[in-house]
Design an enzyme around this catalytic site. Structure first.
Site, PDB file in Angstrom:
ATOM      1  N   LYS A  84       7.406  72.641 -14.448  1.00  0.00           N
ATOM      2  CA  LYS A  84       7.252  71.890 -15.704  1.00  0.00           C
ATOM      3  C   LYS A  84       5.873  71.250 -15.896  1.00  0.00           C
ATOM      4  O   LYS A  84       5.701  70.352 -16.711  1.00  0.00           O
ATOM      5  CB  LYS A  84       8.343  70.805 -15.874  1.00  0.00           C
ATOM      6  CG  LYS A  84       9.745  71.272 -15.637  1.00  0.00           C
ATOM      7  CD  LYS A  84      10.047  72.615 -16.239  1.00  0.00           C
ATOM      8  CE  LYS A  84      10.098  72.631 -17.754  1.00  0.00           C
ATOM      9  NZ  LYS A  84      10.250  74.035 -18.236  1.00  0.00           N
ATOM     10  N   HIS A 123       5.941  78.482  -7.825  1.00  0.00           N
ATOM     11  CA  HIS A 123       6.068  77.016  -7.762  1.00  0.00           C
ATOM     12  C   HIS A 123       6.036  76.552  -6.304  1.00  0.00           C
ATOM     13  O   HIS A 123       6.283  75.392  -6.029  1.00  0.00           O
ATOM     14  CB  HIS A 123       7.400  76.559  -8.368  1.00  0.00           C
ATOM     15  CG  HIS A 123       7.484  76.700  -9.858  1.00  0.00           C
ATOM     16  ND1 HIS A 123       6.443  76.405 -10.706  1.00  0.00           N
ATOM     17  CD2 HIS A 123       8.520  77.070 -10.663  1.00  0.00           C
ATOM     18  CE1 HIS A 123       6.831  76.606 -11.959  1.00  0.00           C
ATOM     19  NE2 HIS A 123       8.077  77.010 -11.954  1.00  0.00           N
ATOM     20  N   SER A 149      10.213  66.195 -18.419  1.00  0.00           N
ATOM     21  CA  SER A 149      10.320  67.608 -18.785  1.00  0.00           C
ATOM     22  C   SER A 149      11.318  68.324 -17.868  1.00  0.00           C
ATOM     23  O   SER A 149      12.138  69.131 -18.312  1.00  0.00           O
ATOM     24  CB  SER A 149       8.934  68.255 -18.687  1.00  0.00           C
ATOM     25  OG  SER A 149       8.986  69.608 -19.056  1.00  0.00           O
ATOM     26  N   TYR A 207      -2.892  69.260 -16.968  1.00  0.00           N
ATOM     27  CA  TYR A 207      -2.205  69.458 -18.260  1.00  0.00           C
ATOM     28  C   TYR A 207      -2.825  68.538 -19.321  1.00  0.00           C
ATOM     29  O   TYR A 207      -3.064  68.963 -20.454  1.00  0.00           O
ATOM     30  CB  TYR A 207      -0.714  69.132 -18.065  1.00  0.00           C
ATOM     31  CG  TYR A 207       0.153  69.276 -19.290  1.00  0.00           C
ATOM     32  CD1 TYR A 207       0.888  70.444 -19.507  1.00  0.00           C
ATOM     33  CD2 TYR A 207       0.273  68.246 -20.223  1.00  0.00           C
ATOM     34  CE1 TYR A 207       1.714  70.574 -20.626  1.00  0.00           C
ATOM     35  CE2 TYR A 207       1.090  68.375 -21.340  1.00  0.00           C
ATOM     36  CZ  TYR A 207       1.807  69.534 -21.539  1.00  0.00           C
ATOM     37  OH  TYR A 207       2.619  69.664 -22.637  1.00  0.00           O
TER      38      TYR A 207
HETATM   39  P1  A3P Z   1       7.946  69.532 -22.302  1.00  0.00           P
HETATM   40  O1  A3P Z   1       9.301  69.687 -21.688  1.00  0.00           O
HETATM   41  O2  A3P Z   1       7.362  68.175 -22.037  1.00  0.00           O
HETATM   42  O3  A3P Z   1       7.907  69.906 -23.737  1.00  0.00           O
HETATM   43  P2  A3P Z   1       6.415  75.046 -17.395  1.00  0.00           P
HETATM   44  O4  A3P Z   1       5.870  76.195 -18.148  1.00  0.00           O
HETATM   45  O5  A3P Z   1       5.651  74.699 -16.161  1.00  0.00           O
HETATM   46  O6  A3P Z   1       7.885  75.166 -17.166  1.00  0.00           O
HETATM   47  O7  A3P Z   1       6.192  73.749 -18.291  1.00  0.00           O
HETATM   48  C1  A3P Z   1       6.913  73.565 -19.481  1.00  0.00           C
HETATM   49  C2  A3P Z   1       6.333  72.378 -20.208  1.00  0.00           C
HETATM   50  O8  A3P Z   1       5.062  72.773 -20.759  1.00  0.00           O
HETATM   51  C3  A3P Z   1       7.206  71.948 -21.378  1.00  0.00           C
HETATM   52  O9  A3P Z   1       6.962  70.552 -21.544  1.00  0.00           O
HETATM   53  C4  A3P Z   1       6.598  72.782 -22.496  1.00  0.00           C
HETATM   54  O10 A3P Z   1       6.898  72.325 -23.786  1.00  0.00           O
HETATM   55  C5  A3P Z   1       5.113  72.618 -22.164  1.00  0.00           C
HETATM   56  N1  A3P Z   1       4.275  73.618 -22.820  1.00  0.00           N
HETATM   57  C6  A3P Z   1       4.441  74.960 -22.854  1.00  0.00           C
HETATM   58  N2  A3P Z   1       3.487  75.524 -23.629  1.00  0.00           N
HETATM   59  C7  A3P Z   1       2.715  74.520 -24.090  1.00  0.00           C
HETATM   60  C8  A3P Z   1       1.581  74.452 -24.958  1.00  0.00           C
HETATM   61  N3  A3P Z   1       1.074  75.543 -25.519  1.00  0.00           N
HETATM   62  N4  A3P Z   1       1.059  73.248 -25.216  1.00  0.00           N
HETATM   63  C9  A3P Z   1       1.573  72.127 -24.666  1.00  0.00           C
HETATM   64  N5  A3P Z   1       2.639  72.114 -23.854  1.00  0.00           N
HETATM   65  C10 A3P Z   1       3.207  73.300 -23.570  1.00  0.00           C
END
Ligand code: A3P
Length: 314
Positions: free
Chosen positions: A60, A121, A151, A206
Site C-alpha cells: 500500500k 513486497h 490504506s 510516495y
Molecule cells: P489509498 O488506499 O490511500 O487510496 P499499492 O499499489 O502499493 O497497493 O498502493 C495502493 C495505494 O496507492 C492506494 O492508496 C491507491 O489509491 C494509491 N495509488 C495508486 N495509484 C495512485 C496514483 N496514481 N496516485 C496516487 N495514489 C495512487
C-alpha cells in the site's frame, strides 16, 4: 495479452474455490499469507537475471503507481502499449501464491522473457539472494506510516485473501506490532534505507510523487538510463495521475475477480492522498502511534512527511 497471461487470469476465474482469507504463517520470522509460506522454496531460490528490475514496497505504499510509471517509461510513453494487459500480468508479483492449480508468480516469471520487471513486497532480508548477486536495479517506494496503515486497513477489507482486518483500533495495534502480512512497516522501510548505498536501490517517497510527479518520473528515468523528451514526461505524468489510473481497467485492478478483491467492500484505487490518516486517527490514537513511532524509528536518518503542507523533508 500473451496466451500464458490469459491462462493466468483465466485460472483465477476458474478456481474461485481456492481463495479465502488465508492465515499468516511465519517465514524467517516474517508473517506471510499461508500459500506463500507453503511454497516458499521456489521463491527463496528464484533465479534473478542481471537485467531484471525489481519494484519493491511495503504493501500500500504506491506499488501500482510506480509499476505504471516504470512500464510507461520503458514503453517510451506509448499509452496503448501500457494497456496491453493488467498490471499484475505486465509486472508479475514475485512471491504471490494461491493454492494450486492457480499458477504462482514464480512459475509465471521463470518463463517470462528478459528484461523482466518484477514486483515484490518482501522485506530486504527475504528478497532472493540472486537479485543482490546479480546487482539488479531495485526501485523502492515508501509511504508515511499513518497513510500506509489507513490504506492497508481498507485494502484488507476488500482483499478477501488477507486476514480479516477487524476494527480500526485493533488494526492500528497489529500494524504497530508488525502482525500484518509482510510484517513490520518500520523494519521494512528502515532496512531498504540502510541498504540503498550498498546496492542499486533508488528510494522514492510516495509524498514526493504526490508533490511533484514529473520530478520523480525524471529520477526514475535517470535510474533506468532512459532519456525521454519533456513532452513524453508530461504525458507519463498525466497517464499516471490518480484520476486517469482509476479509470484505466489495466491499472485499477478491476479485472481481478470478486473472490479476491471484493468490489462491494471497497475500491483498489481508493483516495490516493497524503494526509488522509487525519480522517481516521483519533487524537489519542495519533499520540500513541507517534510515541511508538519515535521509539521504533530511533537513530535513523529516514524521515517521512505525513502531510504536504509541512514543507520539505527534514
Ligand atoms: P489509498 O488506499 O490511500 O487510496 P499499492 O499499489 O502499493 O497497493 O498502493 C495502493 C495505494 O496507492 C492506494 O492508496 C491507491 O489509491 C494509491 N495509488 C495508486 N495509484 C495512485 C496514483 N496514481 N496516485 C496516487 N495514489 C495512487
Amino acid at each position: 495479452m500473451d496466451s500464458q497471461a490469459e491462462d493466468y487470469t483465466e485460472s483465477m476465474y476458474n478456481h474461485k474455490e481456492v481463495f479465502y482469507r488465508y492465515p499468516l504463517r511465519l517465514v524467517h520470522g516474517i508473517p506471510l499469507m499461508e500459500p506463500i509460506a507453503q511454497q516458499w522454496d521456489p521463491i527463496e531460490n528464484f533465479q534473478a537475471r542481471p537485467d531484471d528490475l525489481l519494484i519493491s514496497t511495503y504493501p500500500k505504499a504506491g506499488t501500482t503507481w510506480m509499476q505504471e510509471i516504470v512500464d510507461l517509461i520503458l514503453a517510451r510513453g506509448d499509452v496503448e502499449k501500457a494497456r496491453r494487459a493488467p498490471t499484475y500480468i505486465r509486472i508479475p508479483f514475485l512471491e504471490i501464491c494461491s493454492p494450486p492449480p492457480v499458477p504462482s508468480g514464480v512459475s509465471y516469471l521463470v518463463n517470462a522473457p528478459s528484461p523482466r520487471v518484477i514486483k515484490t513486497h518482501l522485506p530486504f532480508q527475504l528478497v532472493p539472494k540472486s537479485f543482490w548477486e546479480n546487482n539488479c536495479k531495485v526501485i523502492y517506494v515508501a509511504r508515511n506510516a499513518k497513510d500506509n496503515v489507513v490504506s492497508y486497513f481498507f485494502f484488507d477489507q476488500m482483499n478477501v485473501t488477507q486476514p480479516e482486518p477487524g476494527p480500526w483500533e485493533g488494526y492500528i495495534k497489529k500494524f504497530m506490532e508488525g502482525k500484518v502480512a509482510w510484517g513490520s512497516w518500520y523494519d521494512h522501510v528502515r532496512r531498504y534505507w540502510d541498504e540503498k548505498e550498498k546496492h542499486k536501490i533508488l528510494y522514492v517517497f510516495y509524498e514526493d510523487m504526490k508533490e511533484d510527479l514529473a520530478q520523480e518520473v525524471r529520477r526514475v528515468m535517470n535510474f533506468l538510463e532512459v532519456d525521454l523528451p519533456e513532452e513524453i514526461v508530461q504525458k507519463i505524468v498525466h497517464h499516471t495521475s490518480f484520476q486517469v489510473m482509476k479509470d484505466n481497467p489495466m491499472a485499477n485492478y478491476s479485472s481481478v475477480p470478486d473472490c479476491i478483491f471484493d468490489k462491494a467492500k471497497g475500491k483498489f484505487m481508493r483516495k490516493g492522498e497524503v494526509g488522509d490518516w487525519k480522517n481516521y486517527f483519533t487524537v489519542a490514537q495519533k499520540e500513541a502511534f507517534d510515541a511508538d513511532y519515535k521509539l521504533k524509528m530511533k537513530g535513523t536518518t529516514l524521515h517521512f512527511r505525513d502531510e504536504l503542507s509541512s514543507g520539505l523533508r527534514p
